[in-house]
Design a protein around this motif. Structure first.
Motif, PDB file in Angstrom:
ATOM      1  N   SER A   1     -16.957  33.723  -2.624  1.00  0.00           N
ATOM      2  CA  SER A   1     -18.090  33.357  -3.478  1.00  0.00           C
ATOM      3  C   SER A   1     -19.407  33.260  -2.705  1.00  0.00           C
ATOM      4  CB  SER A   1     -17.812  32.040  -4.209  1.00  0.00           C
ATOM      5  OG  SER A   1     -17.620  30.979  -3.286  1.00  0.00           O
TER       6      SER A   1
ATOM      7  N   GLU B   1     -21.418  34.310  -5.818  1.00  0.00           N
ATOM      8  CA  GLU B   1     -21.468  33.104  -6.663  1.00  0.00           C
ATOM      9  C   GLU B   1     -22.667  33.142  -7.604  1.00  0.00           C
ATOM     10  OE1 GLU B   1     -20.665  28.496  -5.698  1.00  0.00           O
ATOM     11  OE2 GLU B   1     -22.392  29.340  -4.645  1.00  0.00           O
ATOM     12  N   ALA B   2     -23.845  33.467  -7.089  1.00  0.00           N
ATOM     13  CA  ALA B   2     -25.042  33.528  -7.930  1.00  0.00           C
ATOM     14  C   ALA B   2     -24.936  34.652  -8.949  1.00  0.00           C
ATOM     15  CB  ALA B   2     -26.280  33.729  -7.058  1.00  0.00           C
TER      16      ALA B   2
ATOM     17  N   ARG C   1     -22.852  33.610 -11.859  1.00  0.00           N
ATOM     18  CA  ARG C   1     -23.557  32.643 -12.706  1.00  0.00           C
ATOM     19  C   ARG C   1     -24.672  33.293 -13.515  1.00  0.00           C
ATOM     20  NH1 ARG C   1     -24.780  29.663  -8.812  1.00  0.00           N
ATOM     21  NH2 ARG C   1     -26.957  30.297  -8.515  1.00  0.00           N
ATOM     22  N   GLU C   2     -25.298  34.339 -12.970  1.00  0.00           N
ATOM     23  CA  GLU C   2     -26.509  34.892 -13.579  1.00  0.00           C
ATOM     24  C   GLU C   2     -26.251  36.123 -14.442  1.00  0.00           C
ATOM     25  OE1 GLU C   2     -28.977  35.592 -10.186  1.00  0.00           O
ATOM     26  OE2 GLU C   2     -29.122  33.449  -9.684  1.00  0.00           O
TER      27      GLU C   2
ATOM     28  N   GLY D   1     -14.569  31.584 -15.708  1.00  0.00           N
ATOM     29  CA  GLY D   1     -15.634  30.785 -16.278  1.00  0.00           C
ATOM     30  C   GLY D   1     -15.109  29.777 -17.282  1.00  0.00           C
TER      31      GLY D   1
END
Length: 396
Positions: free
Chosen positions: A62, A77-78, A81-82, A102
């Motif tokens: 991640s 990781e980002a 999330r994005e 998720g």
């Protein structure tokens, strides 16, 4: 409203309800893509009685950094999330090394895989060809004479497999009155406006017309080609597509959970995009592709068919086709993309963010499922291709 608020309560508030009218719209899509069997009629794709073991040895991925296509430094990781990602699985040399889910997702949650369904159909074709049930070079009319007045009268099964049908059809997912909208009415995916008859898929396929140009020359991505391919399979095998898929591929593959296939009003499956499976079973499918069709010593898909997918695909047809500006130098064969000509890798892609990436240079398989608000979001796709490259480089 957040996706996690959808379909909460007994009953849910009107604005939180998911229906056939909104199930692919944000934020309802998150629930719709993981509860498709509750929105549309479906048929079962039966799992194996003896699932293939999945060894696991978690590794930290991640925090892995990479440069996005826009030049920005980011991390896995980002990016998860994005980009509205629901799950990311990474398998390296047959071992699951990364498994992320998720909110609301688990190892047993089915997820609509959209046009990754096409790659499954293209792979299944190799099994049927090896058994003498279909001939990829035969004309479509040999199997489905009902298409005699359509564009498909003049094309071969191979043209269907390679998206090389000279058809008048624009794969525009945003046009509410376009070809895709009419196709979705026939498949039962969308509710037609008042005064428009939904029909059904087989009847709709007979209405499609050609451009007058020769088949086999230009890559033109059209989902209805895969519906016709499934109809060919059904005629050749004498059974519905979901049973063909279960018996010839999904059970021999050693899948752990049942999948499903959406159906139209006459029981025809949405072969081009209607399959829901778990991410673990999807990565099993990708691992079989990496291993040249072999699962636990058993040849599930002919190795020569997978070699053909890896090695062939007309580069000139791609260069003259729909997506060359986004992915120059790519190829397409039997419903699989070879996006990067510098890598020995295959990719299956679905709208709203579905990816199955099989990188043979690093012995890596990546399954990423998502519910992106836009059907086509090329910047997000290109960011994930950069992420896949970072993962495979790190593992290699």
């Amino acid at each position: 409203m957040r996706p996690t608020d959808v379909m909460r309560g007994s009953p849910p508030a009107p604005e939180a309800q998911v229906t056939r009218a909104n199930w692919r719209s944000f934020p309802a899509i998150r629930w719709g893509f993981t509860h498709t069997r509750e929105v549309l009629p479906t048929a079962e794709i039966r799992r194996s009685a003896r699932p293939t073991p999945m060894p696991s040895a978690p590794r930290e991925l991640s925090k892995l950094g990479f440069t996005a296509p826009d030049g920005r430094e980011t991390t896995i990781e980002a990016t998860l999330r994005e980009t509205f990602t629901d799950t990311l699985l990474v398998m390296h040399r047959g071992t699951l090394i990364h498994e992320w889910y998720g909110d609301g997702m688990t190892a047993t949650t089915p997820h609509l895989i959209c046009s990754i369904s096409k790659a499954i159909a293209g792979t299944l074709g190799g099994i049927l060809a090896a058994r003498g049930l279909i001939d990829p070079e035969a004309r479509v009319l040999r199997y489905v004479p009902e298409l005699e007045t359509s564009v498909y009268a003049g094309c071969t099964v191979r043209n269907l497999l390679d998206m090389a049908v000279a058809i008048q059809f624009e794969e525009d997912y945003e046009d509410p009155a376009g070809d895709v909208a009419r196709y979705r009415f026939s498949s039962g995916w969308d509710v037609p406006p008042p005064g428009v008859e939904p029909g059904h898929q087989r009847a709709y396929l007979t209405t499609l017309r050609g451009t007058g140009k020769p088949h086999g020359k230009v890559f033109h991505y059209v989902s209805t080609n895969t519906e016709v391919l499934g109809w060919v399979y059904e005629r050749a095998c004498g059974m519905p597509y979901h049973r063909i898929l279960s018996e010839y591929l999904w059970q021999p593959l050693g899948t752990e959970e049942d999948g499903s296939l959406t159906l139209d009003s006459h029981g025809m499956g949405r072969i081009a995009g209607g399959i829901s499976v778990t991410a673990r079973d999807l990565v099993r499918f990708g691992e079989m592709m990496r291993c040249r069709g072999v699962v636990e010593g058993r040849q599930v898909v002919p190795g020569w068919w997978i070699d053909d997918i890896r090695e062939n695909g007309d580069p000139q047809a791609w260069a003259d086709g729909d997506l060359a500006e986004f992915f120059p130098g790519a190829r397409y064969r039997s419903k699989w993309f070879a996006i990067d000509p510098s890598r020995n890798a295959l990719t299956a892609i679905g709208i709203h963010g579905q990816h199955l990436y099989v990188d043979l240079d690093s012995d890596t398989v990546i399954a990423k499922l998502a519910t992106q608000p836009k059907a086509m979001d090329v910047p997000i796709d290109q960011r994930w291709f950069a992420a896949f490259s970072a993962i495979t480089a790190h593992l290699a």
